[in-house]
Structures are given as C-alpha cells and as structure tokens.
Motif scaffolding. Structure first.
Motif, mmCIF file in Angstrom:
data_model
loop_
_atom_site.group_PDB
_atom_site.id
_atom_site.type_symbol
_atom_site.label_atom_id
_atom_site.label_comp_id
_atom_site.label_asym_id
_atom_site.label_seq_id
_atom_site.Cartn_x
_atom_site.Cartn_y
_atom_site.Cartn_z
ATOM 1 N N ALA A 43 -1.751 -5.619 -7.409
ATOM 2 C CA ALA A 43 -2.360 -4.336 -7.764
ATOM 3 C C ALA A 43 -1.305 -3.236 -7.818
ATOM 4 O O ALA A 43 -1.321 -2.385 -8.719
ATOM 5 N N THR A 44 -0.369 -3.261 -6.886
ATOM 6 C CA THR A 44 0.688 -2.251 -6.856
ATOM 7 C C THR A 44 1.652 -2.404 -8.020
ATOM 8 O O THR A 44 1.974 -1.437 -8.723
ATOM 9 N N VAL A 45 2.121 -3.619 -8.246
ATOM 10 C CA VAL A 45 3.098 -3.868 -9.313
ATOM 11 C C VAL A 45 2.511 -3.534 -10.675
ATOM 12 O O VAL A 45 3.152 -2.884 -11.515
ATOM 13 N N ASP A 46 1.286 -3.944 -10.913
ATOM 14 C CA ASP A 46 0.670 -3.678 -12.212
ATOM 15 C C ASP A 46 0.409 -2.186 -12.411
ATOM 16 O O ASP A 46 0.522 -1.674 -13.522
ATOM 17 N N PHE A 47 0.062 -1.482 -11.340
ATOM 18 C CA PHE A 47 -0.110 -0.032 -11.450
ATOM 19 C C PHE A 47 1.203 0.647 -11.820
ATOM 20 O O PHE A 47 1.249 1.490 -12.727
ATOM 21 N N LEU A 48 2.277 0.292 -11.156
ATOM 22 C CA LEU A 48 3.570 0.899 -11.461
ATOM 23 C C LEU A 48 3.991 0.599 -12.891
ATOM 24 O O LEU A 48 4.695 1.391 -13.516
ATOM 25 N N GLY A 49 3.530 -0.535 -13.416
ATOM 26 C CA GLY A 49 3.838 -0.889 -14.796
ATOM 27 C C GLY A 49 3.168 0.014 -15.817
ATOM 28 O O GLY A 49 3.541 0.004 -16.992
ATOM 29 N N THR A 50 2.182 0.806 -15.371
ATOM 30 C CA THR A 50 1.525 1.741 -16.298
ATOM 31 C C THR A 50 2.310 3.043 -16.438
ATOM 32 O O THR A 50 1.944 3.892 -17.250
ATOM 33 N N VAL A 51 3.361 3.209 -15.632
ATOM 34 C CA VAL A 51 4.162 4.429 -15.656
ATOM 35 C C VAL A 51 5.458 4.134 -16.400
ATOM 36 O O VAL A 51 6.304 3.375 -15.919
ATOM 37 N N ALA A 52 5.617 4.692 -17.572
ATOM 38 C CA ALA A 52 6.762 4.381 -18.432
ATOM 39 C C ALA A 52 8.081 4.688 -17.742
ATOM 40 O O ALA A 52 8.274 5.780 -17.198
ATOM 41 N N HIS B 199 0.838 -1.203 0.000
ATOM 42 C CA HIS B 199 0.000 0.000 0.000
ATOM 43 C C HIS B 199 0.870 1.249 0.000
ATOM 44 O O HIS B 199 0.605 2.212 -0.740
ATOM 45 N N ALA B 200 1.921 1.247 0.830
ATOM 46 C CA ALA B 200 2.809 2.403 0.907
ATOM 47 C C ALA B 200 3.533 2.633 -0.416
ATOM 48 O O ALA B 200 3.690 3.776 -0.857
ATOM 49 N N VAL B 201 3.969 1.550 -1.057
ATOM 50 C CA VAL B 201 4.625 1.678 -2.357
ATOM 51 C C VAL B 201 3.642 2.251 -3.380
ATOM 52 O O VAL B 201 3.992 3.119 -4.192
ATOM 53 N N ALA B 202 2.403 1.766 -3.347
ATOM 54 C CA ALA B 202 1.391 2.288 -4.266
ATOM 55 C C ALA B 202 1.156 3.782 -4.033
ATOM 56 O O ALA B 202 0.994 4.552 -4.988
ATOM 57 N N GLU B 203 1.126 4.197 -2.773
ATOM 58 C CA GLU B 203 0.935 5.617 -2.475
ATOM 59 C C GLU B 203 2.062 6.453 -3.065
ATOM 60 O O GLU B 203 1.820 7.547 -3.614
ATOM 61 N N LYS B 204 3.294 5.969 -2.952
ATOM 62 C CA LYS B 204 4.428 6.688 -3.530
ATOM 63 C C LYS B 204 4.318 6.709 -5.055
ATOM 64 O O LYS B 204 4.682 7.695 -5.705
ATOM 65 N N GLY B 205 3.817 5.624 -5.630
ATOM 66 C CA GLY B 205 3.623 5.589 -7.074
ATOM 67 C C GLY B 205 2.588 6.598 -7.533
ATOM 68 O O GLY B 205 2.771 7.279 -8.550
ATOM 69 N N VAL B 206 1.505 6.713 -6.782
ATOM 70 C CA VAL B 206 0.468 7.695 -7.117
ATOM 71 C C VAL B 206 1.037 9.108 -6.991
ATOM 72 O O VAL B 206 0.785 9.971 -7.852
ATOM 73 N N ALA B 207 1.825 9.356 -5.949
ATOM 74 C CA ALA B 207 2.441 10.676 -5.788
ATOM 75 C C ALA B 207 3.363 10.980 -6.965
ATOM 76 O O ALA B 207 3.410 12.119 -7.455
ATOM 77 N N PHE B 208 4.083 9.960 -7.436
ATOM 78 C CA PHE B 208 4.971 10.133 -8.585
ATOM 79 C C PHE B 208 4.166 10.498 -9.830
ATOM 80 O O PHE B 208 4.553 11.384 -10.600
ATOM 81 N N VAL B 209 3.050 9.823 -10.043
ATOM 82 C CA VAL B 209 2.201 10.108 -11.200
ATOM 83 C C VAL B 209 1.656 11.529 -11.125
ATOM 84 O O VAL B 209 1.659 12.272 -12.115
ATOM 85 N N TYR B 210 1.172 11.938 -9.948
ATOM 86 C CA TYR B 210 0.648 13.295 -9.815
ATOM 87 C C TYR B 210 1.727 14.329 -10.121
ATOM 88 O O TYR B 210 1.469 15.344 -10.781
ATOM 89 N N GLU B 211 2.940 14.070 -9.638
ATOM 90 C CA GLU B 211 4.019 15.036 -9.809
ATOM 91 C C GLU B 211 4.497 15.116 -11.254
ATOM 92 O O GLU B 211 4.816 16.197 -11.756
ATOM 93 N N THR B 212 4.541 13.965 -11.925
ATOM 94 C CA THR B 212 5.137 13.942 -13.267
ATOM 95 C C THR B 212 4.123 13.981 -14.401
ATOM 96 O O THR B 212 4.473 14.363 -15.525
#
Length: 204
Positions: free
Chosen positions: A164-173, A100-113
């Motif tokens: 769910a986390t790994v597959d989400f991060l896979g959507t970010v090139a 969950h924490a990794v996913a949160e950081k991934g979402v923050a990365f998406v928002y920022e970039t």
C-alpha cells in the motif's frame, strides 16, 4: 455489511481494503472527498473528518491500527494476517510500523507539494521529507523478501502495509527512484496477481 470510507489513493484506506479482501470479508467501499463537500459531512463518522473509517455492526471505527485490531480480533484464526504473539509478530509489526511511517511522510510530501499554493511551499521541509522517505524506503528494501511474501507462502499484514505504501508513493511523479528499490517494486508486481491487491490499486 462492513463499509470502508475513503479514497483509493490513501495508503491507509488501501491497507484496510487489502486486509478485508485477504480475510475474504464482504465490504462496500464508499469514496470520500475530504478536500471537497464531504469534509463537513464526514464529521458524523469521525470528528476529525479523516479516513479511513470502517462502519461495522457495532458502529464506526477510526484510525488504521484500531481498525486492523478489530479485523484481527474478529477473524477466524485461519484468516488472521498477523503471526501469533512472539518474535515473529513483533518483527511483522515493526515492518508495518516502518511502512506506516513512510506512508505518513509521503502524505505530508503530497500535501506540501500538491495542496499548498506554490508560493507558500517550504523548500527545506520538502528536502527533509525527501530525505526521510529515501531512508525509510532503503530500510524497507533491505527487509523485503526477494521472492514470495513477508508472510512466506501467503501475504500477511506486512505485505499489505508495504505494498500500500509503495504503490501510493508511485502515484507521486519523480518521488521514488526505481533503481534503489528493486525488491519493493518486485513485491508490488507480485501483488498484482492477487485480486485483493489488484482491485484496490490506486490506478484500478
């Protein structure tokens, strides 16, 4: 009928969708575009206008952990995805917490970039997020089973959260390095054989 509100890209919405499917529950998915016209409307379901939201016969439930608690509490024992209270449950919940924490950081990365105007992106923050994501994924990688599931012969809540986390991060090139996460990617690959994971995949 249970109604799950939220888009397919969200790792938190998807975790709930996987959980529902693994518990063999009938539910409807309703897309929500919070960066569009749905933001104001969605306050009727959540005053913060954020997903996931699960509409139940008892009303709307917000926040992933609370929704999961409801699903576990109302499921028959054979369909529960968390071990009984004790060391195994604690270990499972810790994997879920890390994912969950990794996913949160991934979402923050998406928002920022992806969401912030390029001239307003904070490079030091992006670097910090990348570092946190790398460390978090490395920790998950060491805990991921080489074969089968976190749950043994059947997936459990840890599998739902991690996939769910790994597959989400896979959507970010370019965000993840496949060479550093062979077990995580293998787990994701195995999950595609099950409808609960395949039909909820961000690219499905």
């Amino acid at each position: 009928m249970l109604i799950l509100h939220g888009g397919k890209r969200s790792p938190f919405v998807r975790r709930v969708a996987i959980w529902l499917a693994l518990q063999d529950r009938a539910f409807e998915r309703r897309p929500v575009e919070l960066f569009g016209a749905d933001f104001e409307r969605f306050r009727a379901h959540n005053p913060l206008s954020r997903v996931p939201v699960l509409t139940t016969p008892d009303g709307d439930l917000i926040e992933t952990y609370a929704i999961i608690d409801y699903l576990e509490t109302t499921a028959e024992p054979a369909y529960r995805l968390l071990p009984e209270p004790g060391p195994q449950r604690i270990a499972c919940q810790q994997v879920i917490a890390l994912a969950h924490a990794v996913a949160e950081k991934g979402v923050a990365f998406v928002y920022e970039t992806e969401r912030r105007p390029p001239d307003l992106v904070w490079p030091d923050w992006v670097t910090r997020l990348r570092s946190q994501l790398e460390e978090g994924l490395a920790a998950l990688e060491t805990q991921t089973p080489a074969t089968a599931w976190f749950g043994g012969t059947h997936p459990n809540g840890a599998d739902a959260a991690v996939v769910a986390t790994v597959d989400f991060l896979g959507t970010v090139a370019g965000l993840t390095d496949p060479a550093t996460m062979p077990r995580l990617l293998a787990l994701s690959g195995r999950s595609r054989a099950l409808p609960a994971f395949a039909t909820t995949h961000p690219q499905a």
